[in-house]
Design an enzyme around this catalytic site. Structure first.
Site, PDB file in Angstrom:
ATOM      1  N   GLU A   1     -64.426-104.081 -96.824  1.00  0.00           N
ATOM      2  CA  GLU A   1     -63.084-103.590 -97.179  1.00  0.00           C
ATOM      3  C   GLU A   1     -62.705-102.373 -96.329  1.00  0.00           C
ATOM      4  O   GLU A   1     -61.549-102.210 -95.951  1.00  0.00           O
ATOM      5  CB  GLU A   1     -63.021-103.261 -98.672  1.00  0.00           C
ATOM      6  CG  GLU A   1     -63.041-104.517 -99.529  1.00  0.00           C
ATOM      7  CD  GLU A   1     -62.900-104.216-101.002  1.00  0.00           C
ATOM      8  OE1 GLU A   1     -63.862-103.657-101.561  1.00  0.00           O
ATOM      9  OE2 GLU A   1     -61.851-104.511-101.583  1.00  0.00           O
TER      10      GLU A   1
ATOM     11  N   ALA B   1     -70.299-101.462-102.717  1.00  0.00           N
ATOM     12  CA  ALA B   1     -70.306-100.413-103.733  1.00  0.00           C
ATOM     13  C   ALA B   1     -71.725-100.227-104.267  1.00  0.00           C
ATOM     14  O   ALA B   1     -72.554-101.127-104.194  1.00  0.00           O
ATOM     15  CB  ALA B   1     -69.369-100.797-104.865  1.00  0.00           C
TER      16      ALA B   1
END
Ligand code: NAI
Length: 710
Positions: free
Chosen positions: A114, A65
């Site tokens: 992820e 992120a």
């Protein structure tokens, strides 16, 4: 575009991630927009699609992120909604029926991995430098993009928790053997060929957890075998972290609660805990220090902006004792030739043997080949002969802590090295400016303060003397980076920054003993505060006699400067311990602790109760505040006096140097965390109770009045 869509003639869509304006791919707002658009297109073209490859246009796959973006955000709704949206997209990808392959060309961490977990097949290029894992916990977070939910379903509770609570990162080979990926590739072409081949060999694909016959590996939380061990996790965690870190506990909760419900509910639980962590103080503290500030340091925030670059081919280390042998190892393993000099061949060899041992361990653990280890060891020349120092670009002195001896070895080395070479002292207590007076080239003289054990400790405190040139500082900075350590830069002062502030923690703890508090409670408060070792235990390690010696030396030095040093209640205690009770610390075999001769576990000395009778018992909160405030206040003074040059150095220096509570983000961030105004009010209270050492610096009052923070 953050993601490029390309469909080939066989109907295979390659989604190539390419974050604009960054060297690594990240999940940011632009990624979110592009991801949404690509999903729409995948849905619209569903019938003509044979399979999907998720790939990267960068050298690495994806860093995760966008942490800067996350750090600024405080709205829980933002975190929850964005998490849920990303997860819905990933869920579509893994359930739409066509095979999906993650083509992992390089490092895939956090959100990056992820994405891969939502693919049916993960293939990675077999490069030992590639890192794969979910390290969110190290920033006080959890993988909130389905990472906890999928890891648990893929590996089972226990193995998944090990990865997630430790934030473990592994190379592709290990990832393969641990079941994180399915296949290795040799290079990019092989990777893409294998990805396509797998798609062509599989008409459809579903995740194991979407298969009707799916059973969670190892069992669910209601399986008796699992149920019986589950309560141990949080208990062990509490023992290790004193419940100061909410993230690993939240990960356990998400894993266990999520394992009891369906997939979508599990990911919603994950989003809730993630939101809680992402908006909490601990993750903000940890992101600020371990991400923003550490990056600032590593990108040269404290380095003079000079074009000169420090290059170090040959480094001389004077003194092959505990520190010198560690420094030699770090330089040699970083590719430098090292001359390790001591008074005799025998003691120099002893220092080299230290490296030999460390290298042997690396080989036996499979972290290094025997050939590479030999190469490193051969770079170290152990010698008693000062002439071997000729040609060194840098000398680091680590002989005994004696001014005269240091002056002597400085001269000996400087006579043999080039005018441009740097001379650094690893002194722990002697001011650099004073030592530089004995140097032929004080401009090239600097302090490089290492921490013990050198091979493990990540920090080097660079000390700038009065005469040290910017060029020398810049080069010394480059050296510290070259040996893969983190440099902080401080100006010369007694105890520099790290020893000076660290000492306040220790002396505050000792003072409390002198006041008649229970020793065990003091130690427990230190640990609960987040310090790695209690103040009495660490004093024993450092040695009480060394402390009293440094104190005496300081008093004398200051007297010579016409100054006096304020009294501190700790010293009555240390004097009594050393002089009357003959308990000088661990090395002397007896200190605040007993060190059983039979090798048994150390324990607090039972005689302490008699020597320092218990008269009072402060509450733990009071003890913690005293031990933490005193460090924060001293740090502010270091900043005021110009010993510290900036905030990142203060915070990182405190955590990497002496283990100051990482969840608080360092000594200055501690003040922000406490609340700036609240901190000042509380410091005033401590000031009125315990004296001048808790005086609130005027600079702090000024910052509060201006609404500023560190
Ligand atoms: P040590 O006692 O383990 O090693 C000192 C070495 O210097 C010995 O091997 C000795 O033979 C050698 N030596 C003495 N005279 C010499 C000469 N003329 N030429 C070459 N070598 C000579 O000491 P340690 O602990 O390694 O400390 C060295 C320096 O590092 C001291 O200034 C100390 O204050 C500083 N320091 C120590 C730290 C620690 O945790 N021990 C931490 C940071 C700095």
């Amino acid at each position: 575009m953050a993601i490029n869509y390309n469909k080939d003639e066989q109907g295979i869509v390659t989604l190539t991630i390419d974050t604009q304006g960054k060297s690594a791919n990240v999940i940011n707002l632009a990624f979110g927009v592009s991801f949404r658009e690509n999903l729409e297109r995948l849905k619209a073209e569903k019938d003509s699609i044979r399979g999907i490859i998720i790939a990267s246009a960068k050298e690495t796959f994806m860093a995760g992120a966008d942490i800067d973006e996350m750090f600024k955000e405080t709205d829980p709704k933002y975190f929850f909604d964005r998490g849920q949206e990303l997860k819905a997209g990933l869920r579509y990808i893994e359930t739409q029926g066509k095979p999906v392959v993650a083509a992992i060309n390089g490092t895939a961490l956090g959100g990056g991995f992820e994405l891969c977990l939502a693919a049916h097949r993960r293939i990675a290029i077999d490069n030992p430098k590639t890192q794969i894992g979910l390290p969110e916990v190290t920033l006080g977070l959890l993988p909130g993009g389905g990472g906890v939910t999928r890891m648990v379903r893929m590996l089972g509770l226990q193995p998944a928790l090990q990865y997630l609570t430790e934030g473990k990162k592994v190379d592709p080979k290990q990832a393969l053997s641990d079941g994180l990926i399915h296949e290795l590739a040799t290079d990019k072409a092989d990777l893409m060929a294998k990805a396509k081949a797998w798609i062509l060999a599989n008409n459809t694909a579903i995740q194991p957890w979407d298969d009707r016959s799916y059973k969670m590996p190892g069992g669910t939380p209601t399986t008796p075998k699992v149920a019986s061990v589950l309560p141990v996790g949080p208990a062990m965690l509490a023992k290790k972290t004193y419940n100061n870190y909410p993230a690993p506990l939240a990960i356990m909760c998400v894993a266990v609660e999520g394992a009891m419900v369906d997939f979508d509910t599990a990911t919603r639980i994950e989003s809730r805990y993630f939101t809680h962590l992402a908006t909490g103080k601990v993750s903000k503290n940890m992101i600020k220090v371990f991400w923003t500030q550490l990056n600032a340091i590593n990108s040269g925030n404290s380095r003079p902006k000079l074009a000169v670059k420090g290059e170090f081919k040959k480094v001389g280390v004077l003194g092959a004792g505990m520190m010198g042998s560690g420094i030699a190892y770090c330089a040699a393993i970083s590719g430098m030739q090292v001359v390790l000099k001591d008074v005799s061949q025998e003691s120099a060899d002893k220092g080299k043997a230290y490296s030999e041992n460390l290298l042997k361990k690396r080989v036996s653990k499979g972290k290094m080949t025997k050939e590479k280890a030999d190469e490193v060891l051969n770079r170290i020349k152990a010698t008693p002969n000062a002439d071997d120092l000729k040609g060194c670009d840098l000398i680091i002195e680590a002989v005994f802590e004696k001014r005269e001896l240091k002056a002597e070895v400085t001269k000996e080395a400087e006579e043999r090295i080039a005018d441009t070479a740097i001379f650094a002292s690893n002194t722990s207590t002697l001011p650099i400016t004073g030592l530089a007076e004995k140097s032929m080239r004080p401009k090239n003289f600097i302090g490089l303060h290492f921490f013990s054990p050198v091979d493990k400790m990540p920090l080097v405190e660079i000390i700038v003397g009065k005469e040290t040139s910017d060029e020398t500082l810049a080069k010394a900075f480059d050296f510290v980076k070259a040996i893969k350590k983190t440099p902080i830069v401080v100006n010369d002062s007694r105890g520099f920054y790290t020893s000076r502030v660290f000492a306040t923690y220790v002396t505050e703890g000792i003072a409390m003993l002198g006041e008649g508090n229970n020793a065990r409670s003091i130690e427990a408060a230190g640990l609960q505060a987040g310090m790695p070792v209690g103040p009495l235990a660490v004093t024993d390690e450092v040695s009480l006699s060394l402390m009293t010696h440094i104190r005496k030396q300081t008093i004398e030095d200051m007297k010579a400067e016409g100054k006096t040093i304020p009294d501190h209640p700790a010293y009555a205690v240390t004097e009594k311990m050393v002089n009357d009770l003959k308990r000088a610390g661990k090395a002397a075999g007896a200190g605040f602790y007993e060190y059983p001769k039979d090798g048994g576990k150390k324990h607090l000395w039972s005689g302490l109760k008699e020597a320092f009778p218990e008269k009072t018992q402060l509450e733990e909160k009071e003890m913690i505040d005293r031990m933490m405030f005193i460090q924060a206040l001293e740090t502010v003074r270091c900043l005021d006096e110009g010993v510290l040059r900036n905030i990142p150095d203060a915070n990182i220096g405190s955590i990497f140097g002496w283990g100051f509570a990482p969840f608080k983000g360092g000594t200055l961030q501690y003040i922000n965390d406490y609340g700036f105004k609240e901190f000042i009010a509380r410091a005033r209270e401590l000031n009125s109770k315990y004296g001048a050492r808790f005086t609130v610096p005027a600079s702090l009052e000024k910052m509060a009045a201006e609404g500023k923070e560190f």
